[in-house]
Design an enzyme around this catalytic site. Structure first.
Site, mmCIF file in Angstrom:
data_model
loop_
_atom_site.group_PDB
_atom_site.id
_atom_site.type_symbol
_atom_site.label_atom_id
_atom_site.label_comp_id
_atom_site.label_asym_id
_atom_site.label_seq_id
_atom_site.Cartn_x
_atom_site.Cartn_y
_atom_site.Cartn_z
ATOM 1 N N LYS A 35 -7.648 0.737 -13.342
ATOM 2 C CA LYS A 35 -6.731 0.286 -12.090
ATOM 3 C C LYS A 35 -7.916 -0.486 -11.350
ATOM 4 C CE LYS A 35 -4.953 3.157 -8.933
ATOM 5 N NZ LYS A 35 -5.166 2.682 -7.741
ATOM 6 N N ASP A 63 -3.653 -3.148 -8.813
ATOM 7 C CA ASP A 63 -3.089 -2.282 -7.695
ATOM 8 C C ASP A 63 -3.281 -2.957 -6.353
ATOM 9 O OD1 ASP A 63 -1.510 -0.381 -6.517
ATOM 10 O OD2 ASP A 63 -3.179 1.064 -6.689
ATOM 11 N N LYS A 65 -0.526 -3.706 -4.179
ATOM 12 C CA LYS A 65 0.663 -3.310 -3.370
ATOM 13 C C LYS A 65 1.231 -4.468 -2.545
ATOM 14 C CE LYS A 65 -0.702 1.580 -3.483
ATOM 15 N NZ LYS A 65 -1.844 1.684 -4.190
ATOM 16 N N ASP A 68 5.252 -8.933 1.324
ATOM 17 C CA ASP A 68 5.320 -10.260 1.847
ATOM 18 C C ASP A 68 6.634 -10.784 1.802
ATOM 19 O OD1 ASP A 68 4.608 -12.436 3.530
ATOM 20 O OD2 ASP A 68 2.555 -12.155 3.162
ATOM 21 N N THR A 72 5.901 -15.916 -0.987
ATOM 22 C CA THR A 72 4.780 -15.578 -1.006
ATOM 23 C C THR A 72 4.143 -14.803 -2.316
ATOM 24 O OG1 THR A 72 4.520 -16.131 1.143
ATOM 25 C CG2 THR A 72 2.807 -14.817 0.319
ATOM 26 N N GLN A 195 -4.985 14.627 -1.721
ATOM 27 C CA GLN A 195 -3.598 14.355 -2.590
ATOM 28 C C GLN A 195 -2.912 15.800 -2.181
ATOM 29 O OE1 GLN A 195 -2.727 11.631 -3.934
ATOM 30 N NE2 GLN A 195 -4.129 10.753 -4.951
ATOM 31 N N GLY A 215 -8.615 9.755 -10.829
ATOM 32 C CA GLY A 215 -9.652 9.424 -10.370
ATOM 33 C C GLY A 215 -10.894 10.407 -10.041
HETATM 34 O O1 C5P Z 1 -7.377 11.052 -8.866
HETATM 35 P P1 C5P Z 1 -7.648 10.527 -7.267
HETATM 36 O O2 C5P Z 1 -7.057 11.174 -6.031
HETATM 37 O O3 C5P Z 1 -9.115 10.145 -6.974
HETATM 38 O O4 C5P Z 1 -6.977 8.912 -7.492
HETATM 39 C C1 C5P Z 1 -6.982 8.147 -6.180
HETATM 40 C C2 C5P Z 1 -6.378 6.825 -6.846
HETATM 41 O O5 C5P Z 1 -4.975 7.149 -6.714
HETATM 42 C C3 C5P Z 1 -6.598 5.612 -5.596
HETATM 43 O O6 C5P Z 1 -6.718 4.581 -6.517
HETATM 44 C C4 C5P Z 1 -5.184 5.466 -5.276
HETATM 45 O O7 C5P Z 1 -4.857 4.254 -4.890
HETATM 46 C C5 C5P Z 1 -4.384 5.999 -6.047
HETATM 47 N N1 C5P Z 1 -3.100 6.359 -5.666
HETATM 48 C C6 C5P Z 1 -2.065 5.519 -6.264
HETATM 49 N N2 C5P Z 1 -0.902 5.830 -5.515
HETATM 50 C C7 C5P Z 1 -0.671 7.065 -4.571
HETATM 51 C C8 C5P Z 1 -1.576 7.863 -4.178
HETATM 52 C C9 C5P Z 1 -2.939 7.422 -4.787
HETATM 53 O O8 C5P Z 1 -2.162 4.766 -6.787
HETATM 54 N N3 C5P Z 1 0.790 7.211 -4.260
#
Ligand code: C5P
Length: 240
Positions: A35, A63, A65, A68, A72, A195, A215
């Protein structure tokens, strides 16, 4: 057949490709996708996709996100599809029309995943954003409402926490993907962090997650490759 490792998405949450490269090499055969998020994409540009592909045949999950006006977003997704990103995230917070524009531009090259509600949002932030009582009393209802928008627009699926994955799969069907972050192996690294709605890999997959974003439990492990192997084995144990 899909095996445990194919469920794992490893986020390249690094400030430069120089730092990410080591993990791409190490985990290339241990995860299903890498990702690429805003930090690395803004720093390195589209080149980061080409560099990752050169080192690995794992999928690319962009990713960004996006959020807009529809035109666009449509053009941005068209560019991402030209880069051959396999999956791309778009916020569900705008309109079905915007999501449809994204899906149309992604075509059969780039699947669109709707971001339902960011995990650092809770009842209070939903309330402060001006949503009605029903949504701040139960933010999961907002997740389901946005998943419904994504499904209607033809998105490949949504990003949602382990708390909602079962309801999403139940309501929108097996073909509608649920991608689940906030994964923490039992007793492993990353238990005490930001988290909040966490879930183990095996549980997320048992509940129906098609992909899990893992991650820090891999990145910060003493042996990241071994950590990814163990997570894959844990998933194999529940799917085989
Ligand atoms: O496992 P860890 O918490 O380190 O993962 C972090 C990743 O999870 C980040 O890349 C973050 O953008 C992603 N993430 C996500 N969606 C969420 C929360 C976190 O994609 N709702």
């Amino acid at each position: 057949m899909k095996s445990g490792k194919d469920y794992i998405v490893f986020p390249l949450d690094f400030p430069s490709f120089g730092q990410a490269e080591k993990y791409v090499k190490l985990l290339s055969d241990r995860v299903g996708m890498f990702k690429i998020g805003l930090e690395l994409f803004i720093r390195e540009g589209p080149e980061v996709i080409r560099k990752t592909r050169q080192l690995s045949s794992a999928g690319i999950f962009l990713d960004l996100k996006l959020h807009d006006i529809s035109a666009t977003v449509q053009r941005a997704v068209r560019s991402a599809a030209e880069l051959e990103a396999d999956l791309l995230t778009v916020h569900c917070a705008s309109s079905i029309r915007m999501l449809e524009a994204a899906v149309g531009a992604g075509g059969d090259k780039t699947g669109i995943l709707g971001v339902t509600l960011l995990t650092d949002n809770d009842a209070q932030t939903v309330r402060e954003s001006g949503f009605s009582d029903a949504y701040w009393a139960d933010p999961a209802a907002l997740v389901m409402k946005r998943a419904e928008m994504a499904c209607q627009a033809g998105c490949a699926g949504v990003v949602c926490s382990g708390n909602e994955v079962q309801a999403v799969k139940h309501r929108f069907g097996a073909d509608f993907m649920a991608v689940t972050p906030g994964i923490r192996p039992a007793g492993g690294i990353g238990g005490e962090d930001d988290q909040k709605r966490v879930c183990t890999p095996g549980r997320a997959v048992t509940l129906g997650a098609d992909l899990i974003v893992v991650g820090r439990p891999i990145r910060d492990a003493p042996d990241p490759e071994e950590a990814a192997k163990e997570i894959a084995a844990g998933i194999d144990a529940v799917i085989l």
